[in-house]
Motif scaffolding. Structure first.
Motif, PDB file in Angstrom:
ATOM      1  N   SER A 168      -7.677   5.055  -1.892  1.00 22.59           N
ATOM      2  CA  SER A 168      -6.879   6.059  -2.449  1.00 22.59           C
ATOM      3  C   SER A 168      -8.252   7.076  -2.700  1.00 22.59           C
ATOM      4  O   SER A 168      -8.673   7.801  -2.968  1.00 22.59           O
ATOM      5  N   ASN A 212      -4.558  -1.256   7.093  1.00 24.45           N
ATOM      6  CA  ASN A 212      -3.757  -0.714   6.212  1.00 24.45           C
ATOM      7  C   ASN A 212      -3.620  -1.950   5.296  1.00 24.45           C
ATOM      8  O   ASN A 212      -4.450  -2.341   4.546  1.00 24.45           O
ATOM      9  N   ASN A 213      -2.686  -1.944   4.312  1.00 25.11           N
ATOM     10  CA  ASN A 213      -3.270  -2.342   2.995  1.00 25.11           C
ATOM     11  C   ASN A 213      -2.995  -3.604   2.694  1.00 25.11           C
ATOM     12  O   ASN A 213      -4.190  -4.545   1.967  1.00 25.11           O
ATOM     13  N   LYS A 243      -4.054  -0.875  -3.006  1.00 27.24           N
ATOM     14  CA  LYS A 243      -3.884   0.913  -2.609  1.00 27.24           C
ATOM     15  C   LYS A 243      -5.333   1.790  -4.112  1.00 27.24           C
ATOM     16  O   LYS A 243      -5.140   2.679  -3.336  1.00 27.24           O
ATOM     17  N   HIS A 244      -5.590   1.727  -4.694  1.00 28.70           N
ATOM     18  CA  HIS A 244      -6.792   2.672  -5.322  1.00 28.70           C
ATOM     19  C   HIS A 244      -7.666   2.572  -4.616  1.00 28.70           C
ATOM     20  O   HIS A 244      -8.662   3.650  -4.835  1.00 28.70           O
ATOM     21  N   LYS A 250      -5.643   9.119   5.671  1.00 29.19           N
ATOM     22  CA  LYS A 250      -4.468   9.079   6.264  1.00 29.19           C
ATOM     23  C   LYS A 250      -3.386   8.487   6.985  1.00 29.19           C
ATOM     24  O   LYS A 250      -3.064  10.371   7.129  1.00 29.19           O
ATOM     25  N   ARG A 291      -2.062  -5.718  -4.291  1.00 27.40           N
ATOM     26  CA  ARG A 291      -1.510  -4.318  -4.217  1.00 27.40           C
ATOM     27  C   ARG A 291      -1.896  -3.252  -4.106  1.00 27.40           C
ATOM     28  O   ARG A 291      -2.708  -2.535  -4.169  1.00 27.40           O
ATOM     29  N   HIS A 292      -2.092  -3.196  -5.695  1.00 23.21           N
ATOM     30  CA  HIS A 292      -1.929  -1.626  -6.271  1.00 23.21           C
ATOM     31  C   HIS A 292      -3.646  -1.831  -6.331  1.00 23.21           C
ATOM     32  O   HIS A 292      -4.424  -0.501  -6.313  1.00 23.21           O
ATOM     33  N   LYS A 343       5.160   2.129   3.694  1.00 23.32           N
ATOM     34  CA  LYS A 343       4.480   1.093   4.972  1.00 23.32           C
ATOM     35  C   LYS A 343       3.530   1.277   6.142  1.00 23.32           C
ATOM     36  O   LYS A 343       2.865   0.315   6.677  1.00 23.32           O
ATOM     37  N   TYR A 387      -4.946   3.399   7.656  1.00 23.94           N
ATOM     38  CA  TYR A 387      -6.176   4.920   6.629  1.00 23.94           C
ATOM     39  C   TYR A 387      -7.192   4.622   8.241  1.00 23.94           C
ATOM     40  O   TYR A 387      -8.126   3.349   7.864  1.00 23.94           O
TER      41      TYR A 387
END
Length: 323
Positions: free
Chosen positions: A302, A281-282, A298-299, A308, A294-295, A313, A317
């Motif tokens: 992605s 997970n993130n 996430k990038h 996924k 966190r972004h 939350k 993945y």
């Protein structure tokens, strides 16, 4: 025909490799794990060496590398190579051991002598004999006729010297050098000229052998009494092996040699999948790759070609495609 190949290293070997990379060399267990990895890597090289001589095999045959089956009482047995023909089966145990190998029938051992020392090794003739017994059991349990089963121990190291006591008839008949393997198989084909299985039955047996194969894939951290906290986190530089690399403007930068990369994180996530969990997970990604945002995490997720699982939350993945 190769039904199950060994072009890709076994997952247990890849797990050991990842563990030797991620465990600090200062850890008390690093030397032990590194030696285990070396031993398995040497064995795998010996198994791969069988490809060339087996390519000279003629006639109808189905070939399996690294076949691991379960027989009665939930016990597993593994064969380096299994050759299935309409008239016989052949189990091949490959040994990639250097030095002088003396096959001792009195104590059922192999005495290995090299430049530095002398050591005792398990007798591969006994090992492959046990595999033969278990394969017979497996065939009976699955209602297949038991074909004649032959066994061979093949020395895959071209520089090893093979010796045996005068009374060890099994060694002289069941242990060969790798370059003589095609001749030995040709001899067995002449020894068993009569087909005992039609083509459709042979294909059915091959399908079932492949269906029942279960690769050895233990949790290597638990196996060595380790925890994820024992592992080094971050990205290794592919050029100088510095740890960790830094994330700067969507690139990974090595602070030691200035090497730049956009996808070095894939190797790190593969280590995560091999050693910790097949999904992530993130927060776990941020911790393991040592990124703060966190972004950014996430990038990275992605851009991965992975599945996924879940939403918001609770989303994770799958990293299975990286293995």
């Amino acid at each position: 025909m190769i039904v199950k190949d060994n072009s890709k290293p076994p997952i247990f070997l890849r797990k050991l490799e990842a563990l030797t990379r991620r465990l600090p060399q200062s850890h008390p267990k690093w030397v032990e794990i590194k030696e285990k990895h070396r031993t398995f890597a040497t064995g795998y090289a010996g198994e791969k060496a069988l490809h060339y001589p087996l390519s000279f095999t003629e006639g109808t045959f189905h070939l399996f590398f690294d076949l691991r089956l379960k027989h009665s009482y939930n016990k597993y047995f593994q064969m380096d190579s299994l050759l299935v023909t309409p008239s016989f089966m052949l189990i091949i145990e490959a040994k990639n051991i250097s030095g002088t190998l003396f096959f001792d029938d009195r104590f059922q051992q192999v005495i290995r002598t090299n430049e530095t020392n002398e050591s005792a090794l398990p007798d591969p003739i006994q090992q492959v004999g046990a595999q033969k017994t278990k394969l017979k059991q497996w065939l009976l349990e699955h209602n297949y006729p038991v074909l004649p089963i032959e066994t061979l121990v093949v020395s895959a190291n071209r520089y090893s010297v093979l010796k045996a006591s005068d009374t060890h008839s099994n060694a002289t008949s069941n242990v060969i050098r790798i370059e003589t393997l095609p001749h030995k198989i040709s001899y067995l084909q002449q020894k068993y000229p009569t087909s005992k299985m039609i083509s459709s039955s042979l294909s059915q047996l091959s399908d079932e052998l492949l269906l029942h194969h279960q690769e050895y894939s233990p949790n290597v951290l638990a196996l060595h009494q380790l925890k994820p906290e024992n592992l080094q986190k971050g990205l290794f530089c592919n050029e100088c092996e510095h740890l960790p690399m830094r994330r700067i403007h969507s690139k990974w930068v090595c602070p030691s040699c200035s090497h730049l990369s956009t996808n070095e994180h894939i190797h790190a996530l593969r280590d995560f999948a091999l050693l910790i969990d097949s999904s992530i997970n993130n927060p776990q990604l941020r911790e393991f790759l040592m990124v703060n945002s966190r972004h950014t995490a996430k990038h990275i997720l992605s851009k991965l070609d992975v599945v996924k699982i879940g939403e918001n939350k609770g989303s994770r993945y799958s990293l299975e495609k990286l293995l």
